[in-house]
Design an enzyme around this catalytic site. Structure first.
Site, PDB file in Angstrom:
ATOM      1  CG  HIS A   1     -30.854   2.142  79.062  1.00  0.00           C
ATOM      2  ND1 HIS A   1     -30.513   0.874  78.691  1.00  0.00           N
ATOM      3  CD2 HIS A   1     -31.106   2.086  80.384  1.00  0.00           C
ATOM      4  CE1 HIS A   1     -30.578   0.079  79.759  1.00  0.00           C
ATOM      5  NE2 HIS A   1     -30.936   0.793  80.794  1.00  0.00           N
TER       6      HIS A   1
ATOM      7  CE  LYS B   1     -19.774  -6.965  82.650  1.00  0.00           C
ATOM      8  NZ  LYS B   1     -19.290  -8.039  81.765  1.00  0.00           N
TER       9      LYS B   1
ATOM     10  CE  LYS C   1     -29.357 -12.123  82.223  1.00  0.00           C
ATOM     11  NZ  LYS C   1     -28.373 -13.158  81.866  1.00  0.00           N
TER      12      LYS C   1
ATOM     13  CE  LYS D   1     -24.898 -13.850  76.457  1.00  0.00           C
ATOM     14  NZ  LYS D   1     -25.383 -13.805  77.852  1.00  0.00           N
TER      15      LYS D   1
ATOM     16  CB  SER E   1     -19.847  -8.966  85.655  1.00  0.00           C
ATOM     17  OG  SER E   1     -19.431 -10.185  85.127  1.00  0.00           O
TER      18      SER E   1
HETATM   19  N1  GLU Z   1     -23.020 -14.450  80.490  1.00  0.00           N
HETATM   20  C1  GLU Z   1     -23.611 -14.093  81.727  1.00  0.00           C
HETATM   21  C2  GLU Z   1     -25.076 -13.762  81.546  1.00  0.00           C
HETATM   22  O1  GLU Z   1     -25.717 -14.216  80.633  1.00  0.00           O
HETATM   23  C3  GLU Z   1     -22.817 -13.023  82.468  1.00  0.00           C
HETATM   24  C4  GLU Z   1     -22.700 -11.716  81.780  1.00  0.00           C
HETATM   25  C5  GLU Z   1     -21.743 -10.736  82.467  1.00  0.00           C
HETATM   26  O2  GLU Z   1     -21.209 -11.042  83.511  1.00  0.00           O
HETATM   27  O3  GLU Z   1     -21.560  -9.653  81.883  1.00  0.00           O
HETATM   28  O4  GLU Z   1     -25.678 -13.099  82.341  1.00  0.00           O
END
Ligand code: GLU
Length: 472
Positions: free
Chosen positions: A66, A71, A95, A107, A363
């Site tokens: 969306h 990320k 998140k 992921k 990030s």
């Molecule tokens: N692995 C981290 C998380 O679970 C960071 C992910 C990121 O920075 O893209 O939020």
């Protein structure tokens, strides 16, 4: 099959989602679309390890487009499987929505035990994984941007970047293809400690709220709160550091080989060095050993921070947990059964998908830095310092009084990159905490903070789909 093996992490995320969806008014079709994983890439590739060829199993899941790029981190662990990567990708969508980071969720994971491989072998595996992602257009500054997660760090991100840049020569924004890089390779200052710092900012904000502290019988603020932390990796270590610096007492630290406790407080750096030299967290001078590590989760404390892996507090041990506030620094440390028990016990669970969002927030700052090709603070630092010096001088002339040297340095100081990153993160975490709490307080039938956080996330992602993403 034991209950543990049957546990579906993605199923747990779906259950929490459904629980919250009831408090929204979205069309069932939109809710169904938000829940699904849009694209799943499961790969097997051969890597020569010693004189043998090993078939490596790996994944990348893009949960929601969306907003693009998608990320999320890349995890190296033997527990990695499709269900886990799908769950973690979904959590990334929610998140990012909660903290207003304009990305979809994704992921990745490689099913290996990184400790069993040499650095050279890990580099080969990481580079091969990256080239598989490039082949399928599953990585790029505008498509999908990986980052560190459990078992990976700056080193792996540098390998990913280097592989990407060598296969996409001349791509001007290539640095933005991955975040969590070393600062010398386009990383941003403050990213390493970002998740732990975000956890601290989030819990500090919760502890400032009378509605929470009065209900739990706690004094407001972080000072003198007793804290137990599970996991001394990047997230747990930095959470411990910021809680200690904020005046809390970290009374126990747990790792997989055992836990240690000291009511006077532990210093994370000393414990880290002890573990590095002796190979174990146990037998730390002045502390008491707890050989069964998971018992640390059941210690008397104000704040419990699980900062390791998912599913560590479940229907079995939740009744024995004595903490008043649980801050989910890890992704998915509590099962839905544990949630129900804590609702009944009146424990406040501060949910993962917003509390550990500090990593992805910074990030985002790193990605913006990469696209703008300039370090934060480069343009304004000197200007601000000159302006502040001038204002101070004028004040001293007009009042005939002198500002003391320490205050002078503080007031004159123009922002460095790390100042701006910390300030952006602090603002993000405070705003998100308040937004979730407002939704929770506005609807007394919402049972817990996780459900309120999901409501916030679903409303934001739902708005995107409704306004932009559904074609007639
Ligand atoms: N692995 C981290 C998380 O679970 C960071 C992910 C990121 O920075 O893209 O939020």
């Amino acid at each position: 099959m034991s209950a543990q093996q049957e546990y579906s992490f993605f199923g747990a995320v779906e259950r929490s989602f459904d629980k919250a969806a009831k408090f929204t008014s979205w069309d069932p079709g939109i809710l169904a679309q938000i829940k699904e994983c849009n694209a799943v890439y499961r790969m097997h590739f051969p890597v020569k390890i010693g004189d043998k060829i090993e078939v490596i199993k790996a994944y990348r899941v893009q949960h929601s487009q969306h907003k693009t790029p998608t990320k999320g981190g890349i995890r190296y662990a033997t527990t990695v499987n499709l269900d886990e990567v799908m769950a973690l990708a979904a959590l990334m969508t929610y998140k990012c929505a909660i903290v207003n980071v304009p990305f979809g969720g994704a992921k990745g994971g490689i099913n290996i035990d990184p400790k069993k491989y040499s650095v050279y072998e890990l580099e080969k595996i990481t580079r091969r994984y990256t080239s598989e992602l490039i082949k399928k257009n599953f990585i790029g500054p505008g498509t999908d941007v990986p980052a560190p997660d459990y078992g990976t760090g700056e080193r792996e991100m540098a390998w990913i970047l280097d592989t990407y840049m060598s296969m996409r020569p001349g791509e001007i924004d290539a640095l933005g293809c991955v975040t969590g890089k070393p600062v010398t390779q386009g990383g941003v200052r403050g990213r390493r400690e970002a998740t732990g710092l975000g956890v601290f900012y989030g819990i500090r904000e919760v502890c400032k709220m009378d509605s929470v502290t009065e209900k739990l019988g706690l004094t407001p603020g972080i000072k003198d709160k007793t804290v137990v932390i599970q996991g001394l990796g990047n997230v747990g270590f930095h959470a411990a550091k910021f809680f200690r610096e904020g005046g809390a007492k970290v009374i126990a630290l747990a790792e997989f080989e055992g836990a240690i406790t000291n009511p006077a407080g532990l210093h994370e750096e000393e414990v880290f060095q002890h573990r590095k030299t002796t190979g174990s967290i146990l037998n730390f001078p002045g502390a008491t050993n707890i050989t069964n590590s998971s018992e640390a989760l059941e210690l008397e404390c104000d704040i419990l921070i699980p900062a390791a892996l998912e599913n560590v507090i479940n229907g079995d041990n939740a009744p024995r947990v004595k903490a008043k506030i649980i801050g989910e620094a890890a992704n998915g440390p509590l099962t839905p059964e544990a949630d129900e028990i804590f609702i009944k016990k009146g424990v406040i669970v501060v949910p993962d998908m917003y509390l550990n969002a500090g990593g992805v927030t910074v990030s985002y700052f790193e990605w913006l830095k990469n696209l703008s090709h300039v370090r934060y603070g480069r343009l304004e630092k000197r200007f601000t310092e000159n302006l502040n010096t001038e204002i101070l001088q004028q004040l001293e002339i007009l009042t005939g009084k002198k500002v003391n040297e320490r205050e002078k340095l503080f007031i004159q100081h123009g922002p460095d990159e790390v100042d701006l990153v910390y300030s952006g993160l602090e603002e993000t975490m405070i705003t998100a905490t308040r937004e979730i709490m407002d939704v929770w307080h506005a609807n007394p039938s919402i049972p817990d903070m996780r459900t309120a956080a999901y409501v916030v996330a679903i409303n934001k992602v739902g708005t995107s789909y409704a306004e932009l993403g559904i074609f007639p």
